[in-house]
Motif scaffolding. Structure first.
Motif, mmCIF file in Angstrom:
data_model
loop_
_atom_site.group_PDB
_atom_site.id
_atom_site.type_symbol
_atom_site.label_atom_id
_atom_site.label_comp_id
_atom_site.label_asym_id
_atom_site.label_seq_id
_atom_site.Cartn_x
_atom_site.Cartn_y
_atom_site.Cartn_z
ATOM 1 N N ARG A 191 3.876 -2.482 -2.424
ATOM 2 C CA ARG A 191 5.053 -1.527 -2.569
ATOM 3 C C ARG A 191 5.621 -1.246 -1.227
ATOM 4 O O ARG A 191 7.037 -0.925 -1.009
ATOM 5 C CB ARG A 191 4.304 -0.221 -2.740
ATOM 6 C CG ARG A 191 3.792 0.274 -4.253
ATOM 7 C CD ARG A 191 3.446 1.225 -4.475
ATOM 8 N NE ARG A 191 2.644 1.912 -3.928
ATOM 9 C CZ ARG A 191 1.101 1.920 -4.281
ATOM 10 N NH1 ARG A 191 0.851 1.151 -5.416
ATOM 11 N NH2 ARG A 191 0.452 2.421 -3.164
ATOM 12 N N GLU A 192 4.830 -1.525 -0.260
ATOM 13 C CA GLU A 192 5.664 -1.019 1.285
ATOM 14 C C GLU A 192 6.394 -2.163 1.579
ATOM 15 O O GLU A 192 7.613 -1.966 2.253
ATOM 16 C CB GLU A 192 4.568 -1.018 2.449
ATOM 17 C CG GLU A 192 3.647 0.174 2.410
ATOM 18 C CD GLU A 192 2.616 0.243 3.507
ATOM 19 O OE1 GLU A 192 2.435 -0.825 4.039
ATOM 20 O OE2 GLU A 192 2.144 1.257 3.719
ATOM 21 N N ALA A 207 -6.302 2.288 2.858
ATOM 22 C CA ALA A 207 -5.276 3.209 3.086
ATOM 23 C C ALA A 207 -4.311 2.769 4.417
ATOM 24 O O ALA A 207 -3.431 3.137 4.629
ATOM 25 C CB ALA A 207 -5.619 4.480 3.231
ATOM 26 N N ALA A 217 -6.515 -2.322 -4.279
ATOM 27 C CA ALA A 217 -5.587 -1.114 -3.917
ATOM 28 C C ALA A 217 -4.718 -1.470 -2.657
ATOM 29 O O ALA A 217 -3.548 -0.981 -2.884
ATOM 30 C CB ALA A 217 -6.453 0.229 -3.520
ATOM 31 N N SER A 218 -5.448 -1.949 -1.878
ATOM 32 C CA SER A 218 -4.438 -2.415 -0.451
ATOM 33 C C SER A 218 -3.504 -3.529 -1.015
ATOM 34 O O SER A 218 -2.515 -3.566 -0.612
ATOM 35 C CB SER A 218 -5.733 -3.116 0.444
ATOM 36 O OG SER A 218 -4.759 -3.441 1.618
ATOM 37 N N ARG A 243 -0.742 -1.537 -2.455
ATOM 38 C CA ARG A 243 0.108 -1.032 -1.219
ATOM 39 C C ARG A 243 0.933 -1.532 -0.654
ATOM 40 O O ARG A 243 2.103 -1.070 -0.334
ATOM 41 C CB ARG A 243 -1.072 0.067 -0.417
ATOM 42 C CG ARG A 243 -0.692 1.194 0.394
ATOM 43 C CD ARG A 243 -1.238 1.454 1.527
ATOM 44 N NE ARG A 243 -1.016 0.831 2.699
ATOM 45 C CZ ARG A 243 -1.635 -0.123 3.254
ATOM 46 N NH1 ARG A 243 -2.850 -0.343 2.907
ATOM 47 N NH2 ARG A 243 -1.384 -0.969 4.343
ATOM 48 N N TRP A 288 2.308 -1.456 7.538
ATOM 49 C CA TRP A 288 1.192 -1.234 8.163
ATOM 50 C C TRP A 288 1.012 -2.051 9.604
ATOM 51 O O TRP A 288 0.111 -1.452 10.320
ATOM 52 C CB TRP A 288 -0.121 -1.533 7.379
ATOM 53 C CG TRP A 288 0.088 -2.570 6.621
ATOM 54 C CD1 TRP A 288 0.405 -3.048 5.252
ATOM 55 C CD2 TRP A 288 -0.635 -3.996 7.117
ATOM 56 N NE1 TRP A 288 0.429 -4.417 5.211
ATOM 57 C CE2 TRP A 288 -0.220 -4.876 6.277
ATOM 58 C CE3 TRP A 288 -1.119 -4.371 8.325
ATOM 59 C CZ2 TRP A 288 -0.544 -6.363 6.148
ATOM 60 C CZ3 TRP A 288 -1.556 -5.558 8.472
ATOM 61 C CH2 TRP A 288 -1.197 -6.928 7.497
#
Length: 383
Positions: free
Chosen positions: A114-115, A58, A107-108, A111, A14
């Motif tokens: 995982r990234e 997201a 959630a962030s 995420r 991100w």
């Protein structure tokens, strides 16, 4: 790899190219606030602010998402207090916004983790690929060379295509091949074959012996995989083995294990060299002996172009195969300098990408080699 590159590769996905997206939650927050204040008490949408941290989760990092969650909660309280007490959204919606912000932050976090794991796996895949396809020095073994590899699966980034050049006391040898299948199993097979090639091509005087060593290595590798209980014990590999003997500068030796035939590309056109008249490596039990050795004349200015089936089986939108010979012929007819290895590889690579619209169905390798020519005045090799 430099330290700067290493740090950049470890950063979450991100952080690059998403600055504009990170402003999207702020625009959403401003829009909800203005709409709630501009409409009457019959249309209270301040609780929609819960969408702001959800959107941030997201596209933003953990701390940015947490900041949006706090900002959303503060904005909710400020906007809701503008209205008279009988029209306020109240505690229930306040708890909804607070809970939404907390869940969005979690959630962030998941995420981003995982990234980071994905980047780590990409680093491993890239390192594995560089280990198998070692970097070749310029003009290695008296050959001007160029290569390009395109993975069909951009996330996997590994496949079974391989190539290498090995100079030695008996001349320079070249190996280009394509292991059936994808993934780490195919890379492991390619690494086994390349290891054997680098040793045998250096020590063995006869190119047919090098071919036999490759076949034996493939057989042993398959037996080992079967003994481990792996389900890829039937894996095989097509390959082209080339020899550039020092005592025959106008000749190239060729053994083809069921691979796409090489092309001899020069200013006068394109010649298709002997096709794969033998079975792929690993299928020797079906026949007796290795494929025959071909000795083919090769002009000093001719470049040998070798590709995997990712090129010859590339299709356009109508399902037509990429016309490799016709495209290369047209290119060198228009400009004979395009027969140079680097230009030729770039031309074929770009042509395949244009032809397929960038959608590759298989790993694609383009490799080109040409003998360095001796300068009659300086008495040295030149490209």
């Amino acid at each position: 790899m430099t330290q700067v590159e290493s740090r950049r590769r470890r950063q979450p996905l991100w952080t690059g190219g998403r600055i504009a997206l990170q402003a999207l939650p702020l625009l959403l927050l401003a829009g909800i606030t203005l709409l709630d204040l501009r409409t009457g008490e019959w249309f209270r949408i301040v609780s929609w602010i819960v969408l702001v941290p959800g959107t941030a989760a997201a596209v933003c990092g953990v701390w940015t998402t947490a900041g949006y969650a706090v900002l959303s909660l503060v904005t909710y309280v400020a906007v809701d207090r503008v209205w008279p007490s009988e029209h306020r959204a109240g505690l229930a919606d306040f708890l909804l916004v607070a809970l939404g912000g907390a869940l969005a932050t979690l959630a962030s976090t998941a995420r981003v983790r995982r990234e980071r794991q994905m980047l780590h796996m990409r680093d491993i895949a890239d390192t594995t690929r560089r280990t198998v396809l070692r970097k070749l020095p310029p003009d290695w073994g008296g050959l001007e060379h160029a290569g390009a590899y395109l993975a069909a699966d951009v996330d996997a980034r590994v496949g079974g295509d391989y190539y290498d050049i090995q100079p030695g006391p008996h001349g320079t040898r070249v190996l280009v091949g394509d292991v059936q299948g994808k993934g780490l199993g195919a890379v492991e097979t390619a690494a086994a074959l390349l290891g054997t090639f680098r040793e045998a091509a250096y020590h063995e005087a006869d190119l047919t012996v090098v071919a036999e060593r490759l076949e034996n290595r493939m057989t042993r590798h398959r037996v080992h995989r079967i003994a481990l209980g792996r389900d890829d014990g039937d894996r095989f590999s097509t390959a082209v083995l080339l020899g550039f003997p020092e005592d025959a500068p106008d000749t190239v030796e060729l053994i083809n294990f069921g691979h796409e035939p090489p092309l001899a590309v020069g200013a006068h056109g394109v010649r298709v060299l002997p096709a794969g008249d033998g079975l792929p490596l690993g299928l020797s039990e079906l026949v007796s002996g290795c494929p025959p050795l071909h000795r083919v004349p090769l002009a000093p200015e001719e470049t040998l172009l070798l590709v995997t089936d990712g090129v010859t089986e590339a299709r356009d939108g109508t399902g037509e195969f990429y016309p490799l010979v016709a495209e290369v012929t047209r290119a060198v007819t228009a400009d004979p300098r395009r027969a140079e290895p680097h230009r030729l590889v770039r031309r074929v690579r770009d042509g395949v990408l244009r032809y397929t619209g960038g959608h590759l169905e298989d790993d694609t390798t383009v490799f080109a080699v040409r003998r360095l020519r001796e300068d009659p005045v300086q008495g040295r090799l030149r490209s």
